[in-house]
Structures are given as C-alpha cells and as structure tokens.
Design a protein around this motif. Sequence first.
Motif: not given
Length: 312
Positions: A14-21
């Motif tokens: 599960l990706l914490d998308s905003a954290s990654l981008y």
Amino acid sequence: MPPATGRTDGRTMLLDSASLYFRAFHGVPESVSAPDGSPVNAVRGFLDAIALLVSTHRPTRLVACWDEDWRPAFRVRALPSYKAHRVAADGGEEAPAALLPQVDVIVEVLAALGLARVGCPGYEADDVLAALTDRADGPVDVVTGDRDMFQLVDDAAQVRVLYCGKGVRRAEAVDQAWLAARYGVATGQAYADLAVLRGDPSDGLPGVAGVGEKTAAALLARFGDLDALLAAADDPASDLSPGQRGKLLAARDYLRAAPVVVRTAREAPVAHVQDALPREPADPAALAALVQRWGLASSVERVLAACAQALA
C-alpha cells in the motif's frame, strides 16, 4: 484485499502516494523533463520508486492510496490548528506549482498501467491505508515517509511499514521490535498515543508542553495507554508527580481532541479495487501515448519489468 476471489496468496503493498510523489519531486532534479520541456521529475521519481519497491519486496498486490481530502472536516472540527499553516490562498494545500500538473500525469499513467489507485471522499490517504490494512488477507507493507503511519504496525496481523524518511532506496522495515528500540513503545497503537503527547508542529499539533518523546514513552509504559494516563491525571491519588499532572491537566482540551486527528479512521468506506499487479498494461495504447508525450519510456519499462518479476 481480499478481492472477489477470496485469494490469500502473496504480499500486499500500500503506497502513501502523496508522501512518495512529494519526495520524488524534491529528490529528482526539476531539469528532468518531457520532450516539450515540462518537468516530469515527480512522475519519473514516483514510477521509479514503484519499480524499486516491487522488485525488492515482490508484492502480488499493490494499491496507490490517495488523498481525496488532505484536511478532512472531522479533524479540523476536533482541532482547528490541524494543518492550518499549510492552507493556500485558494483553500487548497500549498504545493509547488511545478508539481500539481504532474500529479494528473501520475493518475493517468497508473490507470494505463493497470495499477490500482483509490481514495475516499472526506478522508486522507492515511485513512485509506488503515482501512485497506484492516481488510487485507495476508502480509502487508505500508510504504510512507510519514511517521504517523507507524500506528499501523502489527506483528500479529503481519503489517509492517516501509519507512522512506531517508529515501526509498534506504527504506527501513518497521515492526514492533523496531518501534520498541527506537521509541520505547511496544505496539503501533502505543505509537499513536505517543504521537498525541509529543505533538507534531508540521501538522499543527502542539503536543503537551514539557512532555517530549522519551517522557511520553515512559508515561505510556507506566500507565498503559493515553486513556489510562488521562485518568491518572484526573485522580489526585495517582502517583503522577505534581509537575507531570500539571502539564497533562493544562493540555486536557488538546488531549481530548488530538486522538481524533492522529488516529487513522479505519472505518473509512473505501471502495474495493482490483489490486493484483498487472501482467500487462490495462490500456497499451493510452500508455504508449503517455510514454511518448512525457518521455517516460525507461521508467514505465522498469515498472512493467518489476511487476513481471514479482509475478514470475
């Protein structure tokens, strides 16, 4: 998680998308651009992070969890200071101008690849991560650069956090032993209580004045959890020192409100998605057009190769 088939094999990521981008945007030079000169550093960095994570940890399911509401009303009602300093003039979240158009490209590329993406109206990605973690059948890796997600760590449920505070390549696998060694708390839920006491200025959480991380951990170890600690503060017969009692009572209103902000909303009504890693792109024509338009050939190839390797 589980999908309609009730499958129990493999690992879910599960990706914490905003954290990654956001991290990709700041970690990859803005000079990385599309053929027309538009910056695609966040897009390339985000896709390369997925490729690295999938090839390293070999999940069979993956979901990019999305912020549908970065500052939910229920959290602002509980604590008006929550993220207040990050509100832009238009009411949205402050973000670099060069990043915002790239988020739309990420959305399009994920759809063309066939990688699942889901948010939930009125909730943050944190809540989506928590709801999907509770729903998962099998081991789960939560990928984030946000320490608040340590509250999801649960050895018995096979949930760990891959913490990218130092970058995706140096991600730390956070389990309960890691939490005990680093913070002196035994569980993910105890970490959430510690986070309430300590506070977090970056989220507008003042914490309890005079109670730092070590003191918070010691108090929780002594009394068990935040509710028991508050009960001890209200009880003149408890063995809290006068100084500690005074600090906790002075922060009573904050301590009643902050758990709503810090703790994830595991009950968020997140839609079910088809989360299996794709064996081939969902929309090859759309993907080819995006690759050409934005100059993403190498990053997309790495994602597809990583998925094929994980499913081999």
